[in-house]
Scaffold this motif. Structure first.
Motif, PDB file in Angstrom:
ATOM      1  N   GLY A  85      40.492  36.813  32.384  1.00 30.88           N
ATOM      2  CA  GLY A  85      39.492  36.062  32.404  1.00 30.88           C
ATOM      3  C   GLY A  85      39.960  35.412  31.740  1.00 30.88           C
ATOM      4  O   GLY A  85      40.203  34.782  31.173  1.00 30.88           O
ATOM      5  N   THR A 108      38.388  43.212  44.520  1.00 29.58           N
ATOM      6  CA  THR A 108      37.103  42.734  43.950  1.00 29.58           C
ATOM      7  C   THR A 108      37.343  41.930  42.515  1.00 29.58           C
ATOM      8  O   THR A 108      36.941  42.815  41.586  1.00 29.58           O
ATOM      9  CB  THR A 108      36.015  43.383  44.172  1.00 29.58           C
ATOM     10  N   LEU A 109      36.642  41.277  42.095  1.00 28.40           N
ATOM     11  CA  LEU A 109      36.183  40.357  40.856  1.00 28.40           C
ATOM     12  C   LEU A 109      35.374  40.977  40.357  1.00 28.40           C
ATOM     13  O   LEU A 109      33.872  41.908  41.003  1.00 28.40           O
ATOM     14  CB  LEU A 109      36.004  38.863  41.419  1.00 28.40           C
ATOM     15  N   SER A 144      36.244  34.263  38.907  1.00 23.63           N
ATOM     16  CA  SER A 144      36.368  34.922  37.685  1.00 23.63           C
ATOM     17  C   SER A 144      37.857  35.709  36.701  1.00 23.63           C
ATOM     18  O   SER A 144      37.359  35.481  35.663  1.00 23.63           O
ATOM     19  CB  SER A 144      35.684  35.699  38.075  1.00 23.63           C
ATOM     20  N   GLY A 145      38.608  35.443  37.778  1.00 25.19           N
ATOM     21  CA  GLY A 145      40.162  36.066  36.693  1.00 25.19           C
ATOM     22  C   GLY A 145      40.130  37.394  37.163  1.00 25.19           C
ATOM     23  O   GLY A 145      40.832  38.038  36.700  1.00 25.19           O
ATOM     24  N   ALA A 146      39.185  37.928  36.386  1.00 24.07           N
ATOM     25  CA  ALA A 146      38.826  39.372  36.342  1.00 24.07           C
ATOM     26  C   ALA A 146      38.366  40.279  36.865  1.00 24.07           C
ATOM     27  O   ALA A 146      38.014  40.279  37.687  1.00 24.07           O
ATOM     28  CB  ALA A 146      37.538  39.625  34.552  1.00 24.07           C
ATOM     29  N   VAL A 147      39.617  41.680  37.482  1.00 22.49           N
ATOM     30  CA  VAL A 147      39.460  42.754  38.627  1.00 22.49           C
ATOM     31  C   VAL A 147      38.960  43.439  38.248  1.00 22.49           C
ATOM     32  O   VAL A 147      38.462  43.713  37.203  1.00 22.49           O
ATOM     33  CB  VAL A 147      40.936  42.911  38.969  1.00 22.49           C
ATOM     34  N   LYS A 148      37.759  43.760  39.256  1.00 22.99           N
ATOM     35  CA  LYS A 148      37.292  45.284  38.925  1.00 22.99           C
ATOM     36  C   LYS A 148      36.927  46.620  39.431  1.00 22.99           C
ATOM     37  O   LYS A 148      37.015  47.287  39.283  1.00 22.99           O
ATOM     38  CB  LYS A 148      35.363  44.280  39.152  1.00 22.99           C
ATOM     39  N   ASP A 178      32.700  39.699  39.532  1.00 23.76           N
ATOM     40  CA  ASP A 178      31.428  38.803  40.022  1.00 23.76           C
ATOM     41  C   ASP A 178      30.840  39.050  41.494  1.00 23.76           C
ATOM     42  O   ASP A 178      30.624  38.820  42.536  1.00 23.76           O
ATOM     43  CB  ASP A 178      31.649  36.589  39.799  1.00 23.76           C
ATOM     44  N   THR A 236      35.082  39.393  47.094  1.00 21.37           N
ATOM     45  CA  THR A 236      36.561  40.667  47.479  1.00 21.37           C
ATOM     46  C   THR A 236      36.705  39.689  48.372  1.00 21.37           C
ATOM     47  O   THR A 236      36.361  38.990  48.856  1.00 21.37           O
ATOM     48  CB  THR A 236      35.546  41.361  47.918  1.00 21.37           C
ATOM     49  N   PHE A 276      41.518  33.128  45.435  1.00 18.36           N
ATOM     50  CA  PHE A 276      39.682  32.963  45.026  1.00 18.36           C
ATOM     51  C   PHE A 276      39.611  31.942  44.165  1.00 18.36           C
ATOM     52  O   PHE A 276      39.960  31.162  43.353  1.00 18.36           O
ATOM     53  CB  PHE A 276      39.399  34.202  44.112  1.00 18.36           C
ATOM     54  N   VAL A 300      45.388  35.548  39.180  1.00 15.13           N
ATOM     55  CA  VAL A 300      43.635  35.862  40.228  1.00 15.13           C
ATOM     56  C   VAL A 300      42.734  34.816  39.354  1.00 15.13           C
ATOM     57  O   VAL A 300      42.309  34.255  38.539  1.00 15.13           O
ATOM     58  CB  VAL A 300      42.988  37.147  39.689  1.00 15.13           C
TER      59      VAL A 300
END
Length: 230
Positions: free
Chosen positions: A57, A200-201, A157-161, A203, A206, A229, A154
């Motif tokens: 992120g 999927t991030l 938002s950079g952060a992967v969910k 936010d 996807t 993204f 990435v």
């Protein structure tokens, strides 16, 4: 919290040669340049790191000039990528819960603070989108039928969910789970297959990367997708 979404925190910096955050750290990136992040990175306190959820992120950080005009550069800001965890009791306890703290790389820290200071400054920060060059990167890790992939470079938002993988011999997606940091694992033997990923991030944006990894892949290799993204 301040106006416009800015949040109060503090920042320190780590040395170039003795930094625990200069390489993979708690997110697992082999090094910030190979991962597409460059020199502006930071280790986050536990309140921000969230067991690896924040890996990759981006945060815009600016020094609080009005609180520390001696050491803060007025109006300066820098965007850093979260690549590591700053443990409790580190840097005099600044990373202890519930404090919000950034242990920044030296190049990032001195974009907002003057050299010669005591090594800690008050800052404001906010989450921002990540701007990356090229596509999302997939680094294959693991061994045998244990599959693990590092997701890096990435954007958005950079952060992967969440993530999923599909081999060319199957029709269904296998859900991946976070092993640690930016390392995601899945079950089953995927060797000798072309691999597709669905990412999927935080936010909820996807993207699907079809056949991004060729069937000739092997552990340790990195492959770049065509999409990114925004």
């Amino acid at each position: 919290m301040c106006s416009n979404g800015w949040i109060r925190a503090h920042a320190t910096y780590y040395g170039v040669n003795d930094s625990p955050a200069s390489l993979g750290g708690a997110c697992g990136y082999d090094n910030p340049y190979h991962a597409g992040f460059g020199a502006h990175t930071a280790a986050l306190s536990g309140a921000l790191f969230r067991n690896g959820e924040s890996c990759g992120g981006c945060y815009q950080v600016r020094c609080d000039y009005w609180a520390d005009p001696k050491w803060c550069l007025r109006g300066a800001a820098v965007t850093v990528t979260a690549t590591n965890f700053c443990p409790s009791n580190n840097n005099g306890g600044w990373c202890n819960l519930p404090r919000h703290h950034f242990d920044m790389s030296m190049p990032a820290f001195f974009r907002i603070a003057r050299r010669g200071n005591e090594g800690i400054v008050p800052v404001f920060y906010r989450r921002v989108g990540c701007k990356r060059r090229g596509g999302v990167r997939f680094t294959m890790r693991g061994q045998g039928n244990f599959n693990m992939v590092i997701l890096s470079n990435v954007g958005g938002s950079g952060a992967v969910k969440a993530g999923a993988v599909r081999g060319s011999r199957g029709k269904t997606w296998r859900q991946m789970t976070r092993n640690w940091g930016a390392n995601w694992q899945s079950s089953g033997d995927l060797r000798g297959q072309r691999l597709s990923f669905r990412v999927t991030l935080l936010d909820r944006k996807t993207m699907t990367f079809l056949n991004v990894v060729p069937s000739s892949w092997w552990f340790g290799q990195t492959f770049s997708g065509r999409g990114q993204f925004l």
